[in-house]
Write an enzyme that holds these catalytic residues in place. Structure first.
Site, short mmCIF file in Angstrom:
data_model
loop_
_atom_site.label_atom_id
_atom_site.label_comp_id
_atom_site.label_asym_id
_atom_site.label_seq_id
_atom_site.Cartn_x
_atom_site.Cartn_y
_atom_site.Cartn_z
N CYS A 2 9.41 -31.49 57.09
CA CYS A 2 8.67 -30.25 56.60
C CYS A 2 7.39 -29.44 55.87
O CYS A 2 7.43 -30.27 55.19
CB CYS A 2 9.96 -29.44 56.61
SG CYS A 2 11.39 -29.65 56.66
N ARG A 29 4.29 -33.21 59.61
CA ARG A 29 5.08 -33.32 58.98
C ARG A 29 6.25 -32.80 59.69
O ARG A 29 7.50 -32.98 58.86
CB ARG A 29 5.09 -32.70 57.80
CG ARG A 29 3.81 -33.21 56.36
CD ARG A 29 4.02 -31.42 55.84
NE ARG A 29 4.98 -32.23 54.37
CZ ARG A 29 4.70 -33.59 53.44
NH1 ARG A 29 3.73 -33.61 53.39
NH2 ARG A 29 6.28 -33.57 53.23
N TRP A 76 11.61 -30.25 60.48
CA TRP A 76 11.75 -30.92 60.97
C TRP A 76 13.40 -31.18 60.99
O TRP A 76 13.54 -31.38 59.58
CB TRP A 76 11.06 -32.62 60.33
CG TRP A 76 11.90 -33.59 61.11
CD1 TRP A 76 11.78 -34.85 61.82
CD2 TRP A 76 13.07 -34.68 60.45
NE1 TRP A 76 12.02 -35.72 62.76
CE2 TRP A 76 13.25 -35.72 61.28
CE3 TRP A 76 13.61 -34.39 59.35
CZ2 TRP A 76 13.75 -36.41 61.36
CZ3 TRP A 76 14.91 -35.74 59.27
CH2 TRP A 76 15.40 -36.79 60.69
N ASN A 100 12.08 -27.60 51.51
CA ASN A 100 11.52 -29.24 52.33
C ASN A 100 12.45 -29.77 52.15
O ASN A 100 12.03 -29.74 49.97
CB ASN A 100 10.01 -29.83 52.49
CG ASN A 100 9.91 -31.08 53.09
OD1 ASN A 100 11.38 -31.22 53.61
ND2 ASN A 100 8.85 -31.70 51.95
N GLY A 101 12.67 -30.59 52.48
CA GLY A 101 14.26 -31.54 51.48
C GLY A 101 15.32 -31.43 51.58
O GLY A 101 15.79 -30.56 53.72
N GLU A 459 5.55 -54.91 65.20
CA GLU A 459 5.25 -53.69 64.74
C GLU A 459 4.47 -52.76 66.03
O GLU A 459 4.27 -51.71 67.09
CB GLU A 459 4.02 -53.75 64.18
CG GLU A 459 2.60 -52.93 64.26
CD GLU A 459 3.33 -51.30 63.59
OE1 GLU A 459 4.74 -50.85 63.61
OE2 GLU A 459 2.87 -50.19 63.37
N LYS A 463 5.51 -49.31 67.75
CA LYS A 463 4.48 -48.61 68.14
C LYS A 463 4.93 -47.87 69.69
O LYS A 463 5.03 -46.90 69.90
CB LYS A 463 3.16 -48.90 68.80
CG LYS A 463 2.08 -49.15 66.83
CD LYS A 463 1.96 -47.90 66.44
CE LYS A 463 2.75 -47.70 65.71
NZ LYS A 463 2.61 -47.68 63.80
N GLU A 466 7.59 -45.37 69.85
CA GLU A 466 8.12 -44.10 68.76
C GLU A 466 7.11 -43.32 70.01
O GLU A 466 7.10 -41.87 70.11
CB GLU A 466 7.35 -44.18 67.48
CG GLU A 466 6.12 -45.03 66.99
CD GLU A 466 5.91 -44.88 65.54
OE1 GLU A 466 6.36 -44.16 64.77
OE2 GLU A 466 5.94 -45.87 65.31
N HIS A 482 17.58 -68.09 72.59
CA HIS A 482 18.99 -68.30 71.64
C HIS A 482 19.83 -66.76 72.07
O HIS A 482 20.44 -66.63 71.42
CB HIS A 482 18.91 -68.21 69.95
CG HIS A 482 18.54 -69.22 69.73
ND1 HIS A 482 18.97 -70.25 69.98
CD2 HIS A 482 16.93 -69.59 69.20
CE1 HIS A 482 18.32 -71.12 69.10
NE2 HIS A 482 17.51 -71.22 68.92
N LYS A 581 5.81 -37.06 59.67
CA LYS A 581 5.10 -38.33 59.48
C LYS A 581 5.73 -38.88 57.55
O LYS A 581 5.88 -40.07 57.59
CB LYS A 581 3.74 -37.58 58.97
CG LYS A 581 2.68 -38.64 58.21
CD LYS A 581 2.61 -39.20 59.27
CE LYS A 581 1.30 -40.18 58.93
NZ LYS A 581 1.60 -41.44 59.81
C1 F6R Z 1 5.64 -46.05 62.41
C2 F6R Z 1 5.88 -45.18 61.36
C3 F6R Z 1 6.74 -45.27 60.47
C4 F6R Z 1 6.03 -45.50 58.45
C5 F6R Z 1 7.51 -45.18 57.79
C6 F6R Z 1 7.16 -45.97 56.24
O1 F6R Z 1 4.18 -45.31 63.20
O2 F6R Z 1 4.49 -44.60 60.52
O3 F6R Z 1 7.56 -46.56 60.57
O4 F6R Z 1 5.37 -46.67 58.76
O5 F6R Z 1 8.12 -44.47 57.77
O6 F6R Z 1 6.24 -44.58 56.18
P1 F6R Z 1 5.44 -44.73 54.57
O7 F6R Z 1 4.29 -45.92 55.02
O8 F6R Z 1 5.64 -43.15 54.53
O9 F6R Z 1 6.77 -45.06 53.72
#
Ligand code: F6R
Length: 586
Positions: A2, A29, A76, A100-101, A459, A463, A466, A482, A581
């Site tokens: 948010c 956000r 969000w 937010n929260g 990773e 990617k 998501e 396995h 984010k």
């Molecule tokens: C994936 C991504 C998330 C963040 C995770 C931690 O692309 O961005 O998995 O890595 O939410 O976020 P931070 O690094 O801000 O603590």
């Protein structure tokens, strides 16, 4: 999660467009719904819309509102579906609130307020805040007093800003465990992050429990006991405001392309002294998501080069499993945003339950993590807007490499070559774009790697999931036999990371085994001529560097691959569904 914004104009100018411009910057956000409320004479006018900010903009074209004091929100969803009715600002009769929260005790508060006759119209936890403020206004309180009284009642995490129809020149805002800043420019701004405050030269970051009352061109700050304070104003760094897409269609591509400069800046601005590891018998890394995978890579590096046992923990799991911390532990939090509540809480747990030193690697300056760390190393990636983390990840790896190799001059010297080699990888993006055409219709994909490339396989899969919504799994290549090997057939792309390192032969055997069961095998390697890499597989050749840096070079084409696959599938690359984010809820 948010984004909230508030503006009190210094003149009578209409600030609706500026609120929307601020929300554009905050949309990363959360983008389930958006809304704006302004004070117009002694009335609150509000427009809200479900979905992305564009829907709100469209609505505002036919439903014009105007005012010089107002608040805005991009959501969000946590409590209540992503509908217009649940969109913020949430109102009681004379009050509008953005939040937010999570208000954790909202059910009890709602029950009491309903008994008193307050009618609830949304499914949100935030509505209790609006009605609590209204109740205080009904009791004759000033806006500041309303906050003073309700902050004793609400539990959970919040950044809240409110406007009051009977106090048309005022916004009051407060925060607890969610970020909130106050910016000073031509107007006074309140916002979740300074990215929305491009017109501000100076900014104040509120601490937990603090409150601000903005009236006209005056901002009064109060501490947790509601005593007046004069917090220090800080200059706004241009790297964290005025961030646009430049020549790129998406932030994600722009940020992938910025990696050489992000790594270069990170190397230049961080000098790691091996002394930080003196007397340390165990390193404990706490992080989530992509940052957690950076930590996993570091484990390989730290144990090999620092010879210090290293554990990497998923922060959201860590503190709930009664961990044994032990003596002489150095805890390292890794977080792009510096706001991830799971990481913050895990670090707090270490602080409270041990005498360990806690340090952090973060990208966003002055974020919450800086307040609970003994020391903080900053990645110099600049503002990362694309929801999928790219440049922050390689910048995190850069600092972790600087730490791991601090006593290995040759590797530290070689690190200087990394940005140029990353440029080389990025210059062959056309090849990756073509590769995307081979996999974009798949329903599922497998990523394989061994050693420090295993986290990169994870990773790469994260990617792809998501941003393109293709189901993808990363596996340690040796683990395939396995169980997961049962998944392989001709339809599933198997993406193998096979740099020339001590595990090259082993990984190439794993690739042979995969190829015997499926025909869509793709290899990323820096050893073009090897007979061990099967000719039937598609090969992408990367530049050579010391094997230690292979994780950084190999992740870049995986990011590009995800980007081009997502483009072909027509997803919203920068704002993938259901994500936001920075994750400030547990
Ligand atoms: C994936 C991504 C998330 C963040 C995770 C931690 O692309 O961005 O998995 O890595 O939410 O976020 P931070 O690094 O801000 O603590």
């Amino acid at each position: 999660m948010c984004g909230i914004i508030g503006i009190v104009a210094s003149s009578n100018n209409n600030i609706v467009d500026e609120i929307i411009a601020g929300l554009e910057k905050l949309e990363y956000r959360g983008y389930d719904s958006a809304g704006v409320a302004v004070i117009c004479s002694d009335r609150i006018e509000r427009v809200r819309a479900a979905g992305k900010l564009q829907n709100l903009k469209t609505k505002l074209e036919s439903n014009k509102i105007s005012g010089s004091v107002g608040i805005g929100h991009t959501r969000w969803a946590t409590h209540g579906k992503a509908t217009e009715n649940n969109a913020h600002p949430i109102m009681s009769r004379d009050v509008a609130v953005v939040h937010n929260g999570i208000i954790e005790n909202y059910k009890e508060l709602k029950f009491d307020l309903q008994k008193e006759g307050y009618i609830f119209e949304t499914d949100t936890d935030t509505e209790v805040v609006a009605h609590l403020l209204q109740r205080e206004i009904n009791n004759g309180c000033s806006p500041l007093e309303t906050f003073k009284n309700i902050m004793k009642l609400i539990e959970g995490s919040y950044a809240i800003a409110a406007v009051f129809s009977s106090f048309p020149n005022t916004i009051v805002a407060a925060k607890y465990r969610c970020p909130l800043a106050v910016g000073f420019g031509e107007n006074i701004y309140i916002g979740s992050d300074i990215n929305s405050m491009s017109a501000c030269g100076e900014v104040v970051y509120l601490e937990d429990g603090e409150c601000v009352e903005v009236t006209g061109d005056n901002a009064l700050f109060f501490d947790t006991n509601f005593q007046p304070i004069e917090p220090k104003r800080q200059k706004v760094s241009p790297d964290f405001v005025n961030v646009g897409k430049g020549e790129y269609g998406h932030y994600m591509l722009k940020e992938i392309m910025e990696q050489p400069s992000a790594i270069r800046r990170t190397i230049l601005s961080n000098k790691i002294d091996g002394e930080i590891f003196n007397g340390v018998s165990r390193i404990l890394i706490l992080a989530c998501g992509t940052s957690y995978y950076a930590g996993m890579v570091a484990k390989y590096w730290f144990e090999k080069f620092l010879k210090i046992a290293t554990d990497v923990e998923i922060a959201s799991e860590y503190r709930y499993r009664h961990p044994i911390i032990g003596e002489n532990v150095l805890a390292i939090a890794i977080t792009q945003s510096g706001e991830t509540i799971d990481t913050l809480e895990a670090m707090e747990h270490v602080r409270k339950n041990s005498n360990s030193k806690v340090i952090a690697i973060a990208n966003v300056r002055n974020s919450a993590i800086s307040r609970i760390s003994d020391f903080i190393f900053y990645t110099e990636a600049g503002m990362e807007i694309g929801v999928a983390s790219t440049k922050a990840f390689t910048a995190q790896l850069t600092i972790l490499a600087q730490m791991a190799f601090c006593n290995h001059e040759f590797l530290i010297r070689e690190l200087q070559n990394l940005p140029t080699l990353c440029e080389e990888v990025l210059s062959s993006s056309k090849e990756i774009e073509d590769l995307a055409k081979k996999i974009h219709t798949a329903n599922s994909a497998i990523y394989l790697g061994r050693g420090s490339l295993y986290p990169i396989a994870l990773e790469g899969a994260l990617k792809l999931k998501e941003v393109s919504y293709i189901h993808a799994e990363g596996f340690a290549a040796g683990e395939m036999k396995h169980g997961p090997i049962a998944l392989i057939d001709d339809n599933i792309p198997v993406i193998c990371l096979c740099p020339h390192n001590e595990l090259f032969e082993k990984t190439s055997s794993n690739i042979q085994v995969a190829l015997a069961r499926g025909k869509n095998v793709i290899i990323f390697s820096d050893l073009p001529g090897s007979k061990l890499l099967p000719s039937e597989a598609t090969k992408i050749i990367l530049p050579r560097i010391s094997e230690e840096f292979a994780p950084i070079l190999h992740v870049i084409p995986l990011q590009l691959l995800t980007y081009y696959v997502a483009l072909l599938r027509g997803t919203d690359v920068d704002k993938p569904r259901n994500l936001a984010k920075s994750v400030t809820v547990e």
